[in-house]
Design a protein around this motif. Sequence first.
Motif, short mmCIF file in Angstrom:
data_model
loop_
_atom_site.label_atom_id
_atom_site.label_comp_id
_atom_site.label_asym_id
_atom_site.label_seq_id
_atom_site.Cartn_x
_atom_site.Cartn_y
_atom_site.Cartn_z
N THR A 166 11.04 -0.55 -7.46
CA THR A 166 11.63 -1.60 -8.30
C THR A 166 12.90 -1.10 -8.97
OG1 THR A 166 9.48 -2.64 -8.74
CG2 THR A 166 11.25 -3.10 -10.30
N THR B 71 7.46 -9.69 -10.20
CA THR B 71 7.52 -8.76 -9.07
C THR B 71 8.76 -8.98 -8.22
OG1 THR B 71 6.37 -8.07 -7.07
CG2 THR B 71 6.11 -10.35 -7.71
N THR C 21 13.05 -10.12 -13.62
CA THR C 21 12.30 -8.94 -13.18
C THR C 21 12.74 -7.70 -13.94
OG1 THR C 21 12.00 -9.86 -10.96
CG2 THR C 21 11.75 -7.48 -11.20
N SER D 19 10.21 -6.00 -16.68
CA SER D 19 9.68 -4.69 -16.29
C SER D 19 9.82 -3.68 -17.41
CB SER D 19 10.41 -4.18 -15.04
OG SER D 19 10.15 -5.01 -13.92
N THR E 253 -0.26 -1.92 -2.27
CA THR E 253 -0.80 -2.90 -3.20
C THR E 253 -1.82 -3.79 -2.50
OG1 THR E 253 1.25 -2.94 -4.49
CG2 THR E 253 -0.24 -4.80 -4.77
N ASN F 104 3.51 -8.60 -11.13
CA ASN F 104 3.35 -7.28 -10.52
C ASN F 104 1.88 -6.87 -10.63
OD1 ASN F 104 3.33 -4.59 -9.79
ND2 ASN F 104 5.12 -4.04 -10.98
#
Length: 260
Positions: free
Chosen positions: A17, A76, A97, A101, A161, A218
């Motif tokens: 990211t 995400t 994002t 984050s 993930t 996320n």
Amino acid sequence: MFLFLALSTLALVMFSTGLSLRGRDFIRISRMPEAAIPGLALQMLALPAIAFVIGTALLPTEGRAALMLVAMAPATMACHVLVGLAGGHIGLARCITAWSSVLVVPVMLLFWTGGQLAEVWQPLLLVYLLPLLLGLLLAARMSFLAVRIEGRLTMLGSVLTGIVVLVTLVTRTGRDDLVMVPVLVLLAAIAVCAGWLTGRRSGAGRAETLALSLAMQNIALPPGIGLAAGNGPYAVTAAFYGIAMYLAAFSVLIIRARRR
């Protein structure tokens, strides 16, 4: 073993990211404050508050905390692709994002209390924030390298993930956990509707962007941090929400396609 997988996945997702974001993504908040600031307020404050209300009404205490943790998770990178398909504003999605984050760290530190805070703050800083900052630093100093590896690392993070979600659903889900499914679908639907209604007032493409950015969380964050705090149900809740958020996101794409 599963804790190691969840934490490693979170670290990789946050590093990729950071590699994908740029300084201009943070600066965009000053260029489109009418959409970015309300979107962030919904993401960081309103959704957790809504999750608390829903959880209080429908879930036991443990389920309420898990629902709030999922609601706190930042937007995400995967939503950027869907925003593009929906004809949304990718710059705004990247801004949401980027800021969510970062802002999630103080929000989560305020959320955890007592002994759980002592168990959570280290993985939150070392496995979440540090990889994110390292990715941002590498992207700023060596952008050519970041561009070369970010796609592969993002794909690997998505695969891991998915493995975490699959392992969680297969090995850690019981019948009692199924009560979370309609609640999580409701939360995703509320996120889409709130984002859509807020974005409609901010210009073309903003409604789709905020709807998708708010719904697409996320989901690598809750399993790692929740397991570090000794709370396995957080992983189950995140796994179910991973399904719910894609259902909500594809609903936005279908509605958008029919309107064209």
